[in-house]
Design an enzyme around this catalytic site. Structure first.
Site, PDB file in Angstrom:
ATOM      1  N   SER A 182      14.067   0.471  -5.999  1.00 10.47           N
ATOM      2  CA  SER A 182      12.391   0.124  -5.833  1.00 10.47           C
ATOM      3  C   SER A 182      11.839   1.669  -6.971  1.00 10.47           C
ATOM      4  CB  SER A 182      11.965  -0.773  -5.724  1.00 10.47           C
ATOM      5  OG  SER A 182      12.211  -0.064  -4.282  1.00 10.47           O
ATOM      6  N   ASP A 213       3.315   1.196   0.487  1.00  9.87           N
ATOM      7  CA  ASP A 213       3.520   0.501   1.471  1.00  9.87           C
ATOM      8  C   ASP A 213       4.343   0.628   1.958  1.00  9.87           C
ATOM      9  OD1 ASP A 213       6.077   0.191   0.017  1.00  9.87           O
ATOM     10  OD2 ASP A 213       5.688  -1.206  -0.673  1.00  9.87           O
ATOM     11  N   HIS A 218       7.584   2.239   0.073  1.00  6.74           N
ATOM     12  CA  HIS A 218       7.805   3.307  -0.758  1.00  6.74           C
ATOM     13  C   HIS A 218       5.904   4.354  -0.573  1.00  6.74           C
ATOM     14  CE1 HIS A 218       9.393  -1.122  -2.651  1.00  6.74           C
ATOM     15  NE2 HIS A 218      10.097  -0.156  -2.646  1.00  6.74           N
TER      16      HIS A 218
END
Length: 363
Positions: free
Chosen positions: A41, A333, A336
């Site tokens: 991600s 978040d 990340h």
């Protein structure tokens, strides 16, 4: 060379380069003809949007809120992620599209795409729990990409592009979080973290060699960040109201990175014509944690979305309150980094790449 000496040497060379020829650094010519992205991600620009099996998606606000159109794109932050930032700094393109995006133009294919999938890792067990696109399957996507590229520019030109493209690999954190730290599914097989690190590094080794067999020659491999400083890890090992980095997990990251730095020259020496760069993400990120005011950060121990302790993916959504100033948060978040963090990381790694190219040209 020790990590501290490496970062000092890199910064010294950066200052030297910046004082030499500003016009060269400002050139509009790309340093590579294309960029090819593999991993998780931290570099997924939206492939999971088109991968129905996984719930790990970022195609909803507040993700993407600071992009030009203020719409979620599948990137797990408020704006650009590392893939886009490094492609921009290297003058390749402003945004790297996900390979699974329908109707990609020929130009997008020629200048490179992203194969990464949020939730992926080197260990196949990782994708079993996240249903992300396995690294092995990202390689299969790459084979389809090569076929498309050949249909556009012909076989010879296609392989020349791939040979000279910058290949970026960024994965590893999910393996340790989902298989060892928080869900100990690999602990019976590997009682000591060192054994699991070696297992992951062997999978990484195999992946790099497979990419080489498909024509890739210039490869940048990312190390681990300070895992114990991820907000979600602080939450998972909650001890008291004071949130702090988990020193053991950080020591594990340092050990893994040392092993990776030793491994990559061995891989390069065994693959004729390959040029492999270790991407140091630990040191700059740790510097941001320890010296936040230097970077304009006011919060480093929780994310901007929701409580910042646990929210990520579907748990960070349009109903989640967000911080007022996104650029003051190291994390967007609970896992990340924010776009501001990716920008600082991009500056550091852009320097690494330019030093690498400079030294390679002289060797």
């Amino acid at each position: 060379m020790s990590t501290s000496k490496t970062i000092t040497f890199t910064l010294f060379i950066a200052a030297l380069l910046s004082s030499c020829d500003a016009a060269t650094n400002a050139t509009s010519q790309p340093l590579f003809p294309a960029i090819l992205i593999f991993g998780d991600s931290t570099v997924d620009t939206g492939n999971n949007n088109y991968h129905s099996q996984t719930i790990f998606k970022a195609k909803h606000l507040p993700y993407g809120i600071d992009l030009p159109n203020h719409k979620a794109s599948g990137r797990f932050t408020n704006g650009k992620i590392f893939s886009d930032i490094i492609a921009t700094k290297l003058n390749i393109k402003q945004f790297v599209p996900p390979f699974l995006q329908p109707n990609l133009s020929d130009q997008e294919i020629v200048t490179g795409v992203c194969f990464a999938s949020a939730g992926a890792g080197y260990d196949d067990h990782t994708s079993l729990s996240t249903q992300a696109i396995r690294v092995l399957d990202q390689q299969k996507m790459f084979k389809n990409y090569i076929a498309r590229l050949k249909s556009i520019v012909g076989d010879k030109k296609a392989m020349e592009i791939i040979k000279n493209a910058l290949v970026v690999i960024s994965a590893g954190p999910n393996d340790f979080i989902l298989n060892y730290y928080d869900i100990p599914s690999r602990r019976l097989e590997f009682p000591h973290i060192s054994g699991y690190q070696d297992f992951v590094l062997q999978r990484l080794d195999n992946f790099v060699r497979e990419l080489y067999s498909l024509g890739c020659r210039k490869i940048m491999v990312g190390g681990l960040p300070p895992m114990g400083c991820l907000p979600i890890q602080m939450t998972a090992k909650f001890r008291n109201a004071l949130r702090f980095c988990l020193e053991q997990e950080n020591r594990d990251s340092v050990l893994y990175n040392q092993k990776l730095q030793n491994l990559l020259p061995q891989i390069e020496a065994s693959l004729t014509g390959s040029k492999i760069l270790y991407s140091n993400v630990y040191d700059p990120m740790m510097d941001m944690m320890q010296n936040p005011s230097k970077y304009g950060f006011k919060e480093t121990k929780r994310g901007c979305c929701g409580t910042g302790h646990l929210e990520t993916s579907f748990m960070c959504n349009a109903f989640s309150p967000t911080c007022r100033n996104h650029s003051e948060f190291l994390f967007f978040d609970s896992i990340h980094p924010s776009e501001a963090t990716y920008n600082y990381m991009g500056n550091f790694l852009d320097t690494q790449i330019r030093v690498w190219l400079s030294l390679r040209l002289k060797s």
